[in-house]
Write an enzyme that holds these catalytic residues in place. Structure first.
Site, short mmCIF file in Angstrom:
data_model
loop_
_atom_site.label_atom_id
_atom_site.label_comp_id
_atom_site.label_asym_id
_atom_site.label_seq_id
_atom_site.Cartn_x
_atom_site.Cartn_y
_atom_site.Cartn_z
N PRO A 10 36.82 96.50 108.25
CG PRO A 10 35.45 94.63 108.35
CD PRO A 10 36.56 95.24 107.55
CG ASN A 11 33.87 96.68 113.35
OD1 ASN A 11 32.99 97.52 113.49
ND2 ASN A 11 33.63 95.42 113.03
NE ARG A 18 32.09 101.76 122.42
CZ ARG A 18 30.99 101.71 121.67
NH1 ARG A 18 30.73 100.66 120.95
NH2 ARG A 18 30.14 102.71 121.67
CE1 TYR A 23 41.68 93.72 117.59
CE2 TYR A 23 39.66 94.42 118.70
CZ TYR A 23 40.34 93.53 117.90
OH TYR A 23 39.69 92.44 117.39
CG ASN A 74 44.10 94.82 110.22
OD1 ASN A 74 43.33 93.86 110.09
ND2 ASN A 74 44.38 95.34 111.40
CB ALA A 77 35.75 90.48 110.83
CD GLU A 99 46.72 87.98 106.66
OE1 GLU A 99 47.25 87.16 105.88
OE2 GLU A 99 45.79 87.70 107.42
CG HIS A 101 45.72 90.29 111.43
ND1 HIS A 101 44.48 90.71 111.00
CD2 HIS A 101 46.16 89.38 110.53
CE1 HIS A 101 44.18 90.07 109.89
NE2 HIS A 101 45.18 89.27 109.57
NE ARG A 108 41.35 88.24 119.42
CZ ARG A 108 40.72 89.27 118.86
NH1 ARG A 108 41.30 89.96 117.89
NH2 ARG A 108 39.51 89.60 119.28
O1 CA2 Z 1 43.94 92.00 115.14
C1 CA2 Z 1 43.52 92.58 114.13
O2 CA2 Z 1 44.10 93.52 113.61
C2 CA2 Z 1 42.18 92.15 113.53
O3 CA2 Z 1 42.28 92.25 112.11
C3 CA2 Z 1 41.15 93.12 114.07
C4 CA2 Z 1 39.73 92.79 113.68
C5 CA2 Z 1 39.40 91.33 113.98
O4 CA2 Z 1 38.12 91.01 113.49
C6 CA2 Z 1 40.43 90.39 113.37
O5 CA2 Z 1 40.11 89.05 113.74
C7 CA2 Z 1 41.83 90.71 113.86
C8 CA2 Z 1 38.76 93.71 114.44
C9 CA2 Z 1 38.93 95.17 114.06
C10 CA2 Z 1 38.84 96.11 115.23
O6 CA2 Z 1 37.60 95.99 115.89
C11 CA2 Z 1 37.31 96.84 116.92
C12 CA2 Z 1 36.03 96.74 117.44
C13 CA2 Z 1 35.67 97.56 118.48
C14 CA2 Z 1 36.57 98.49 119.00
C15 CA2 Z 1 37.84 98.60 118.48
C16 CA2 Z 1 38.21 97.78 117.42
#
Ligand code: CA2
Length: 144
Positions: A10-11, A18, A23, A74, A77, A99, A101, A108
């Protein structure tokens, strides 16, 4: 040629749009292109996918158990919460799963320090941004 599924949760479709301070500014399409290029160099066919839905990730892990030589994941969340993804990875053993990230989850918030995937992964790469995907593919290729 061996096929590797590169699964994204997700995301991750929001990458580059964003939160660039956490990221980076590469989009998921950029990362997919990096993976295909790394796959070519390593002799792997890359099947790159993203979903915001936990069940899709479970379905794809099960599919990988039949159709792939390994998985890079990946799970976003869901990494920290999903017993369903944990069980799915267990269920396809001994299929190697790496895995990845983008961020260093251990630097974090405490809730990101837990991974439900790590206990059944061959290893985890975090904190190196998009390069982590290429490193994960190299690690997988060395094992296959
Ligand atoms: O660091 C990573 O790759 C994560 O898997 C990214 C996830 C986060 O929940 C994990 O804890 C670590 C978040 C995905 C990306 O979310 C975004 C949200 C808004 C804008 C851009 C990316």
């Amino acid at each position: 040629m061996k096929t590797v599924f590169v699964l994204n949760g997700p995301n991750l479709n929001m990458l580059g749009k964003r939160e660039p301070s956490i990221y980076g500014d590469q989009t998921l399409d950029d990362i997919a292109a990096d993976c295909v290029k790394a796959g070519k160099d390593l002799g792997l066919t890359i099947d790159f996918r993203q979903s915001n839905h936990e069940g899709h990730l479970v379905d794809w892990i099960q599919e990988a158990g039949e159709a792939a030589a390994g998985v890079v994941i990946n799970a976003g969340a869901y990494t920290h919460t999903s017993i369903a993804i944990h069980d799915a990875i267990r269920g396809v053993a001994p299929l190697p799963v790496v895995e990845v990230h983008l961020s260093n989850i251990h630097a974090r918030e405490p809730f990101r320090h837990v991974s439900r995937i790590a206990p059944h992964a061959v290893g985890m790469i975090c904190g190196f941004g998009p390069l982590g995907y290429t490193l994960a593919l190299q690690a997988l290729a060395a094992r296959l």
